[in-house]
Design a protein around this motif. Sequence first.
Motif: not given
Length: 714
Positions: A290-294, A317-322, A328-332, A335-341
């Motif tokens: 996935v590409s959620y905002a952390m 605030k946005i702090t990273g990328l899931v 078992e868990a979520i992870g990511g 300090g990263q961002l990904a594309a968003a709509s």
Amino acid sequence: MKKIITAITAAAVLAALIAGAAAAAGKFVPSDPVLPLSKIKPGMTGYARTVLSGTEITPFKVTILGIVPKKTSPKNLILIRVEDKYVRENGGIASGMSGSPVYVDGKLIGAIGYGWSFADNNLGLVTPIEEMSKAMDWPEKLPWFDIPEVAAEQPASADKKAAEASGDKAVSEDKKPLSGDAEALSADGVEVVSGEKLEKKMMPLTVDGISDRYAKRLEDKLGLRVVQLGSSAEGASPVNLKWEPKPGAAMGAALAWGDFVAGGIGTLTAVSKDGRFVAFAHPMFNRGSVSYAMMDASILKIIPSMESSFKLGYLGKITGLVTQDRPEAIGGTLGQLAAASSYTVNFRDVETNKSETKRFQTVADPYLGPEIGTTGLLGIIDSLWAQRGSGTALISYSVSGGNLSPAWTRRNIFYSDKDVVKSLQKEIEAMGKVMSLNPFRDISPYGVQLDVEMTKTPRIVFIEKIEIADEEPFYKPGDKVKVDVTFRPWRKAPLVKSFELTVPEDAISFCEITVRGGGIEEPTQEPLLTGTRAITTFNELLSELKAKETNNQIIVEIDGPERDALKKKKAKTTTAKEKEKIAGSSAVKGGGAEAKKPEPGRAPQPPKKGDKESFTPGDLLEDRFVSEIKAERIKEGAMVIADTNYYIEGVLRKFIKIKSGLPMDMISDDELAEIIASKTAESADDEAEEETPPEDDEDDGEEDSFSILMPKGR
């Protein structure tokens, strides 16, 4: 439109500068020392770390009671009991503690993931850290900022080898099966252990910036409990990529952020030296890569409850990328961002002359993104309108982004005497799905701008009268017919507009002149319904979307039976209700080879045996799309379409006789009267069908009219 492009470009440049390549593949190793599951014994004591208020991490004592083996992932769960007096007195293990790390002898054993409703809240289940780390073993599949290549719209040569599609290559790296007999948890996070249902200890989905009923609609769509809480102050910086959280910090995984926020709050479990993390100790939606905002989060208080206590908190605030949402868990990665709509709403209330702009972003997921985005658009409009009831809404819906130039725009107007915002719902939701899920082209980065002007005033125009100027007893093919139409705006003086139509060259017997509002008796896409043709290119899809009628259109057209109809193909498609009546149609009677004439808009009958023209069953089916038929009819002068700023209501028709010079083409007054009577009966039937509207709930279950343009599944 420049605002859309600017917003998307700015977001892309900012994220591209900050985000690097995805973290290199490798085993996830927590920075904290780990105590393996094999060394954990009942009776051991330790402590968990979580945020009870604000952002301060607080430890609390726990006791190990045993290990629960499972066949599905996670393979084992550790049963614990809370011993801390303050936590026990304030609700025990609460929703929002998901991911709270648990330590024994100063070593990490896992994180709180599950509990039970209507049970002892001081008991919980811990997902072992070995199981949680498996979530990071999967490859990442992230959307990035480059504009995707446009796929060829013409098929490759048939003699080309299909080696690329052979079974030697996996369809997608992300389709890697779970090891052994592992199965993913259900979407709602419920799994049976020893006959009881487990509950994920993640907070309900936190939503802010939309109205109550669209928060409820989002809950229904996602299958998660939604609560309307808060988010960080408006105007604050949305990004903090320098956040250095400790295990036990409150954090969130967001599906939308900006002026509309939607995300779940849990707890950070562990961070590796390369900046990767694991959290929650259970899935969020179990959507795989996935590409959620952390986001960071703050907790106000733990709210005790007999059913299940929960943390009351909000996202920051946005702090990273899931990047992973696994059983078992979520992870990511921090300090990263990904594309968003990107979504923008420009709202104007006519009565107050109040204008406001709202902007938000969603996950760049073609399936989940539109569900979140369209709900956000509607929820923002509903919130800004601040009332529920009658009104008129003039909208302009634009989609822009990579591989789509210029932007695609659809303008429409809606009126409802019950709920004007709800009247927008189907069209906005349908357009989101049609564009984002189109099978031809990836529109990335994806941007939507919705301009809305709303008023309590009914901006309706009724079609009141239709007259033929200087009407003749008979008309010949090619003759010009001047049609005067009387319109009456809501509670205002009537006005007359003139339109000119041309009698079709192959017209025989009679013609029907129809004036209607757009969307009333709208022709259907017969080739798609009958399977005689498919939409094969992105441009074809856009053409048919453009051909979709809108409520602000005046449509004036002339049609009727034609000579050599099978050879020429009929120039007007039938409506859905007309097709049901085609087989029994007998409105025109007469003698000779052409005795039975088709009614206006009806399918032509095959030639009789012995006629010169031969035919096949395919000749009875329309193979042209609506856009092609309309273009032809407009060019021939048989149709006029006028756009207005009003909701056009009603349909009127008038009949004229045609004298083409062929004896069998003449029609008597009695036959014409029978045709008019049949039309009156059809209109009465249609009105009877519409007298019983669906229940006034949030979704009446009807299929939207755009869905016919999309490929159908089984």
